[in-house]
Each structure stands twice: as C-alpha cells, then as structure tokens.
Design an enzyme around this catalytic site. Structure first.
Site, PDB file in Angstrom:
ATOM      1  N   HIS A 102     -19.801  50.339  57.778  1.00 34.31           N
ATOM      2  CA  HIS A 102     -21.194  50.181  57.353  1.00 34.31           C
ATOM      3  C   HIS A 102     -21.531  51.271  56.348  1.00 34.31           C
ATOM      4  O   HIS A 102     -21.192  52.429  56.531  1.00 34.31           O
ATOM      5  CB  HIS A 102     -22.173  50.224  58.535  1.00 34.31           C
ATOM      6  N   HIS A 104     -24.393  53.363  54.664  1.00 32.84           N
ATOM      7  CA  HIS A 104     -25.780  53.806  54.795  1.00 32.84           C
ATOM      8  C   HIS A 104     -26.385  53.914  53.395  1.00 32.84           C
ATOM      9  O   HIS A 104     -25.801  54.560  52.508  1.00 32.84           O
ATOM     10  CB  HIS A 104     -25.845  55.191  55.443  1.00 32.84           C
TER      11      HIS A 104
HETATM   12  P1  5GP Z   1     -22.687  55.775  62.196  1.00 33.79           P
HETATM   13  O1  5GP Z   1     -22.861  57.136  62.813  1.00 33.79           O
HETATM   14  O2  5GP Z   1     -21.706  54.922  62.955  1.00 33.79           O
HETATM   15  O3  5GP Z   1     -22.386  55.859  60.727  1.00 33.79           O
HETATM   16  O4  5GP Z   1     -24.104  55.104  62.255  1.00 33.79           O
HETATM   17  C1  5GP Z   1     -24.407  53.985  62.998  1.00 33.79           C
HETATM   18  C2  5GP Z   1     -25.823  53.614  62.663  1.00 33.79           C
HETATM   19  O5  5GP Z   1     -26.074  52.354  63.241  1.00 33.79           O
HETATM   20  C3  5GP Z   1     -26.861  54.579  63.214  1.00 33.79           C
HETATM   21  O6  5GP Z   1     -27.633  55.086  62.132  1.00 33.79           O
HETATM   22  C4  5GP Z   1     -27.669  53.728  64.177  1.00 33.79           C
HETATM   23  O7  5GP Z   1     -29.053  54.035  64.152  1.00 33.79           O
HETATM   24  C5  5GP Z   1     -27.386  52.327  63.726  1.00 33.79           C
HETATM   25  N1  5GP Z   1     -27.394  51.341  64.802  1.00 33.79           N
HETATM   26  C6  5GP Z   1     -26.757  51.454  65.988  1.00 33.79           C
HETATM   27  N2  5GP Z   1     -26.977  50.366  66.736  1.00 33.79           N
HETATM   28  C7  5GP Z   1     -27.762  49.536  65.994  1.00 33.79           C
HETATM   29  C8  5GP Z   1     -28.332  48.259  66.233  1.00 33.79           C
HETATM   30  O8  5GP Z   1     -28.161  47.645  67.288  1.00 33.79           O
HETATM   31  N3  5GP Z   1     -29.079  47.723  65.233  1.00 33.79           N
HETATM   32  C9  5GP Z   1     -29.294  48.381  64.054  1.00 33.79           C
HETATM   33  N4  5GP Z   1     -30.055  47.756  63.139  1.00 33.79           N
HETATM   34  N5  5GP Z   1     -28.771  49.594  63.800  1.00 33.79           N
HETATM   35  C10 5GP Z   1     -28.024  50.171  64.761  1.00 33.79           C
END
Ligand code: 5GP
Ligand code: ZN
Length: 148
Positions: A102, A104
């Site tokens: 993903h 950001h």
């Molecule tokens: P990472 O640390 O893996 O780069 O970030 C994961 C992101 O996914 C976090 O910013 C978190 O807020 C977001 N996230 C986690 N679970 C969900 C979800 O169920 N729905 C959405 N829309 N975002 C999520």
C-alpha cells in the site's frame, strides 16, 4: 485474482468490508486510511494480493503508481494540498503492518510540522557510494549502468 483470506486490504478490494473508496483503475484501488495522519490520507493498493513492492508484476506496479499519481492530483485540486508525501513501508522492519502493498499518500502543507523522508532512519550510512552502487547496479530494463 489471488487473495489471502485474512488480509484486510484484500477484503476491502473485494468489498466484503467497508472503506471510503476514492478511486480505482483496472489493477489498483484507492481508499482513505481509517486512521488518517491528516485529512485526505489515502492508501493505494494493488487489487491482487502482493506483500512487497519487489513482488509486484509490471501491470500491478504501473496500476498502483498511475492511481497514486491521479489521487495526488485530487489531493492538490480538491483539498488544497501544497505537497504530498508518498511512502511505502515495504516490509516489517520498515514499519509495514498490513502485509499487502500500500502506498501512503499524505497531503502536506508547509506549516504542518511534519518531516521528510530523510527523517525516517537515524543510523548513518557507512559504505562508500562506489561500493553500494556496485552491489545494486543492474536494476531496471535498461540496466542502470550509466552515470557516476
Ligand atoms: P502500514 O504501517 O502497514 O504502512 O500502514 C497500514 C495503514 O493501514 C495504517 O495507516 C492504518 O491506519 C491503515 N489501516 C489498517 N487497517 C485498516 C482498515 O481496515 N481500513 C482502512 N481504510 N485502513 C486501515
Ligand atoms: Zn491482500
């Protein structure tokens, strides 16, 4: 399309759990981060389950970056973003929590008090640029061999 049964982002892609979807193309989906760092914090994911950027195929890589580009246009035009920080936590050691690639997209403003990507690690580089380039050289279809 491959998915993993317990992957939250695969479930969002499939529509089996809700998300605030803001855009998509054939290979990628954009939706709001449920815990936004700022208004308009968007995640762009490949529609097929892939854990790491290194494992994206050409089509998924293109789809994700094309959609990311399009979302940044909307963030600038509709939210008044002055800039956008574009980042991928690519693996657990980099802070990746959800194991589905993903991107950001974080709208930025000059006065938001945030930092840039240079702030994400605190240990200094130790090897010479020549040594590191020799190890990495060859990436990309064109070989990446030109330049210093
Ligand atoms: P990472 O640390 O893996 O780069 O970030 C994961 C992101 O996914 C976090 O910013 C978190 O807020 C977001 N996230 C986690 N679970 C969900 C979800 O169920 N729905 C959405 N829309 N975002 C999520
Ligand atoms: Zn997934």
């Amino acid at each position: 399309m491959s998915t993993t049964q317990d992957c939250i982002f695969c479930k969002i892609v499939a529509g089996s759990i809700p998300a605030h979807r803001v855009g998509e193309n054939e290979g990628a989906l954009a939706f709001l981060d449920v815990h936004p760092l700022v208004d308009g914090h968007v995640l762009v994911v490949p529609k097929t389950h892939v854990g790491l950027v290194a494992d994206l195929d050409d089509e998924a890589a293109a789809a994700v970056f094309h959609l990311a580009r399009d979302v940044t246009r909307a963030q600038r035009a509709q939210l008044g973003a002055e800039a956008v920080t574009i980042g991928v936590n690519d693996g657990p050691a980099a802070g990746q929590v959800v194991p589905h690639v993903h991107v950001h997209l974080i709208p930025r403003h000059a006065a938001d008090g945030g930092a840039n990507v240079h702030a994400i690690v605190s240990t200094p580089a130790t090897r010479s640029l020549d040594a590191v380039a020799a190890l990495l050289r060859g990436a990309g279809d064109a070989g990446g061999s030109s330049g210093a």
